[in-house]
Scaffold this motif. Structure first.
Motif, PDB file in Angstrom:
ATOM      1  N   CYS A 112       5.666   8.703 -11.218  1.00 47.97           N
ATOM      2  CA  CYS A 112       5.999   8.265  -9.732  1.00 47.97           C
ATOM      3  C   CYS A 112       5.997   6.877  -9.547  1.00 47.97           C
ATOM      4  O   CYS A 112       5.435   6.162 -10.374  1.00 47.97           O
ATOM      5  CB  CYS A 112       4.960   8.963  -8.895  1.00 47.97           C
ATOM      6  N   GLU A 113       6.808   6.290  -8.938  1.00 45.95           N
ATOM      7  CA  GLU A 113       7.145   4.949  -8.525  1.00 45.95           C
ATOM      8  C   GLU A 113       6.345   5.058  -7.322  1.00 45.95           C
ATOM      9  O   GLU A 113       6.116   5.828  -6.454  1.00 45.95           O
ATOM     10  CB  GLU A 113       8.586   4.553  -8.207  1.00 45.95           C
ATOM     11  N   ILE A 114       5.412   3.906  -7.151  1.00 47.15           N
ATOM     12  CA  ILE A 114       4.482   3.662  -6.056  1.00 47.15           C
ATOM     13  C   ILE A 114       5.001   2.707  -4.999  1.00 47.15           C
ATOM     14  O   ILE A 114       5.557   1.620  -5.330  1.00 47.15           O
ATOM     15  CB  ILE A 114       3.153   2.963  -6.803  1.00 47.15           C
ATOM     16  N   GLU A 115       4.889   3.219  -3.771  1.00 45.74           N
ATOM     17  CA  GLU A 115       5.344   2.261  -2.766  1.00 45.74           C
ATOM     18  C   GLU A 115       3.981   2.311  -1.784  1.00 45.74           C
ATOM     19  O   GLU A 115       3.553   3.327  -1.319  1.00 45.74           O
ATOM     20  CB  GLU A 115       6.588   2.756  -1.952  1.00 45.74           C
ATOM     21  N   PHE A 116       3.779   1.163  -1.206  1.00 50.98           N
ATOM     22  CA  PHE A 116       2.849   0.837  -0.069  1.00 50.98           C
ATOM     23  C   PHE A 116       3.389   1.082   0.846  1.00 50.98           C
ATOM     24  O   PHE A 116       4.375   0.357   1.442  1.00 50.98           O
ATOM     25  CB  PHE A 116       2.008  -0.362  -0.512  1.00 50.98           C
ATOM     26  N   ALA A 117       2.635   1.832   1.984  1.00 47.23           N
ATOM     27  CA  ALA A 117       3.026   1.873   3.445  1.00 47.23           C
ATOM     28  C   ALA A 117       2.699   0.605   4.082  1.00 47.23           C
ATOM     29  O   ALA A 117       1.722  -0.051   3.676  1.00 47.23           O
ATOM     30  CB  ALA A 117       2.388   2.897   4.046  1.00 47.23           C
ATOM     31  N   PRO A 118       3.467   0.203   4.982  1.00 50.91           N
ATOM     32  CA  PRO A 118       3.175  -0.995   5.928  1.00 50.91           C
ATOM     33  C   PRO A 118       1.802  -0.753   6.388  1.00 50.91           C
ATOM     34  O   PRO A 118       1.450   0.212   6.906  1.00 50.91           O
ATOM     35  CB  PRO A 118       4.236  -1.470   6.812  1.00 50.91           C
ATOM     36  N   PRO A 119       1.023  -2.065   6.561  1.00 50.41           N
ATOM     37  CA  PRO A 119      -0.311  -1.971   7.297  1.00 50.41           C
ATOM     38  C   PRO A 119       0.067  -1.305   8.853  1.00 50.41           C
ATOM     39  O   PRO A 119       1.072  -1.899   9.165  1.00 50.41           O
ATOM     40  CB  PRO A 119      -0.754  -3.276   7.493  1.00 50.41           C
ATOM     41  N   SER A 131       0.881   6.073   8.450  1.00 48.92           N
ATOM     42  CA  SER A 131       1.863   5.104   8.013  1.00 48.92           C
ATOM     43  C   SER A 131       2.587   5.689   6.832  1.00 48.92           C
ATOM     44  O   SER A 131       3.808   5.537   6.467  1.00 48.92           O
ATOM     45  CB  SER A 131       1.294   3.696   7.951  1.00 48.92           C
ATOM     46  N   ALA A 132       1.501   6.255   5.927  1.00 48.89           N
ATOM     47  CA  ALA A 132       2.154   6.735   4.533  1.00 48.89           C
ATOM     48  C   ALA A 132       3.227   7.842   4.743  1.00 48.89           C
ATOM     49  O   ALA A 132       4.185   7.983   3.951  1.00 48.89           O
ATOM     50  CB  ALA A 132       0.965   7.113   3.638  1.00 48.89           C
ATOM     51  N   VAL A 133       2.717   8.798   5.590  1.00 48.53           N
ATOM     52  CA  VAL A 133       3.587   9.806   6.015  1.00 48.53           C
ATOM     53  C   VAL A 133       5.005   9.506   6.629  1.00 48.53           C
ATOM     54  O   VAL A 133       6.109  10.232   6.064  1.00 48.53           O
ATOM     55  CB  VAL A 133       3.000  10.686   6.861  1.00 48.53           C
ATOM     56  N   ILE A 134       5.044   8.378   7.374  1.00 48.83           N
ATOM     57  CA  ILE A 134       6.326   7.935   7.910  1.00 48.83           C
ATOM     58  C   ILE A 134       7.079   7.499   6.872  1.00 48.83           C
ATOM     59  O   ILE A 134       8.238   7.828   6.968  1.00 48.83           O
ATOM     60  CB  ILE A 134       5.723   7.283   9.360  1.00 48.83           C
ATOM     61  N   VAL A 135       6.553   6.652   5.976  1.00 49.32           N
ATOM     62  CA  VAL A 135       7.461   6.026   4.979  1.00 49.32           C
ATOM     63  C   VAL A 135       7.872   7.170   3.930  1.00 49.32           C
ATOM     64  O   VAL A 135       9.195   7.402   3.759  1.00 49.32           O
ATOM     65  CB  VAL A 135       6.609   5.100   4.214  1.00 49.32           C
ATOM     66  N   ALA A 136       6.971   8.134   3.773  1.00 46.66           N
ATOM     67  CA  ALA A 136       7.493   9.439   2.876  1.00 46.66           C
ATOM     68  C   ALA A 136       8.416  10.035   3.509  1.00 46.66           C
ATOM     69  O   ALA A 136       9.626  10.530   2.732  1.00 46.66           O
ATOM     70  CB  ALA A 136       6.243  10.210   2.744  1.00 46.66           C
ATOM     71  N   THR A 137       8.495  10.402   4.853  1.00 48.29           N
ATOM     72  CA  THR A 137       9.331  11.221   5.569  1.00 48.29           C
ATOM     73  C   THR A 137      10.724  10.505   5.694  1.00 48.29           C
ATOM     74  O   THR A 137      12.043  10.983   5.295  1.00 48.29           O
ATOM     75  CB  THR A 137       9.048  11.538   6.942  1.00 48.29           C
ATOM     76  N   SER A 138      10.703   9.018   5.713  1.00 49.06           N
ATOM     77  CA  SER A 138      12.155   8.349   5.792  1.00 49.06           C
ATOM     78  C   SER A 138      12.518   8.484   4.418  1.00 49.06           C
ATOM     79  O   SER A 138      13.818   8.369   4.432  1.00 49.06           O
ATOM     80  CB  SER A 138      11.757   6.854   6.172  1.00 49.06           C
ATOM     81  N   ARG A 139      11.912   8.541   3.078  1.00 52.18           N
ATOM     82  CA  ARG A 139      12.518   8.714   2.117  1.00 52.18           C
ATOM     83  C   ARG A 139      13.266   9.981   2.014  1.00 52.18           C
ATOM     84  O   ARG A 139      14.077  10.031   1.266  1.00 52.18           O
ATOM     85  CB  ARG A 139      11.471   8.270   0.725  1.00 52.18           C
TER      86      ARG A 139
END
Ligand SMILES: [Zn+2]
Length: 309
Positions: free
Chosen positions: A8-15, A101-109
């Motif tokens: 997996c590539e890791i992406e950090f969600a924004p604070p 925040s993690a979930v929102i980034v994930a759904t946008s992907r």
């Protein structure tokens, strides 16, 4: 680490403080405004009291004989926290926002076309109801993900593979027919959350027929479990889901101190493979899992199974 090992590539969600208005909007699509306002300020209000405990635990909760709302801090704690497994501490709100925040980034992907994304959330969320924390869950990350995906996909399914019934997710969507909820879990006659998770909970109103509970007995092994997952998969197909959220718990592992199933590490490979066979954009959202030594390997197996069909 297991996700990295699976490639997996890791992406950090924004604070959360950088995207608070977006998060608030997504949270309020699932949760009650008064509950969210309570969570946001509960600890700072509580800690101002003399002799306040370091965490907020409910001392008494409303029950079938007492249901009047009361703004006393002790009453509010019992109103919004359903059990002693969801104490609110100094950083509970901030950490819960981090999960969202993690979930929102994930759904946008996923919405941008990714086939699979894994949202590594802590705290987890599937016990959190529309207006109630419980079982170490405060904001329902999987439910928030489903509603976000619903903006792009007509029908979204959630399969909850945590060992415990996803009661919060069920409650949130119980009257909706556009988001299918399925939970495979230890039989609630013997396991938390005890009061829900039974086969006769089908949904109601527009949601009638769109909630499926598959309780399994203590000691259920891989063969038994995969049969339940197969049943879930066929319901997802008949529902004609366009996207899938997998509420992903690893407390189904044989050594889990809070679990009762007998899955092996290799079982997660087979689970991943079966989920992949649905051929849907898939978002894994981290839920429970308490045998820490095996989490790395079990997460790796799940993702490898998904990818190696
Ligand atoms: Zn669990």
């Amino acid at each position: 680490m297991g996700l990295l090992e699976a490639g997996c590539e890791i992406e950090f969600a924004p604070p959360p403080e950088l995207c608070i208005s977006i998060l608030r909007q997504s949270i309020l699509a699932v949760h009650d405004t008064k509950y969210i306002d309570y969570l946001r300020v509960a600890w700072s209000h509580w800690s101002q009291n003399q002799n306040a405990s370091t965490e907020i635990f409910p001392n008494i909760s409303p029950n079938r004989h007492m249901v009047n709302f009361n703004e006393n801090p002790v009453a509010l704690a019992g109103w919004y926290i359903a059990d002693c497994a969801a104490p609110i501490g100094q950083f509970t709100w901030e950490n819960s926002l981090g999960s969202v925040s993690a979930v929102i980034v994930a759904t946008s992907r996923i919405k941008a076309g990714e086939l699979v994304v894994y949202a590594l959330c802590r705290p987890s969320g599937h016990h959190a109801c529309r207006d109630m924390a419980m079982g170490m869950c405060f904001l329902n990350n999987s439910a928030i993900a489903a509603v976000e995906l619903r903006k792009q996909f007509d029908r979204v399914a959630i399969i909850d593979i945590d060992m415990h019934h996803g009661n919060g997710t069920q409650q949130i969507f119980y009257q909706r027919g556009d988001i299918l909820t399925i939970s495979i879990h230890g039989d609630s006659r013997d396991f938390y959350p005890f009061y829900s998770g039974f086969e006769n909970e089908y949904g109601s109103g527009d949601g009638e027929g769109y909630n499926l509970n598959i309780p399994l007995p203590k000691g259920s092994n891989e063969a038994f479990y995969l049969k339940a997952l197969e049943k879930s998969a066929s319901r997802v197909l008949s529902f004609k889901a366009e996207a899938l959220v997998v509420a992903t718990g690893f407390d189904t592992f044989k050594s889990d101190p809070l679990g009762c199933f007998a899955l092996e590490s290799n079982s997660y490979y087979k689970i991943g493979r079966m989920i992949r066979s649905l051929n849907l954009p898939t978002l894994f959202v981290q839920e429970g899992g308490y045998f820490v030594e095996a989490l790395r390997e079990n997460a790796r197996q799940l993702v490898k199974g998904f990818e190696n069909v």
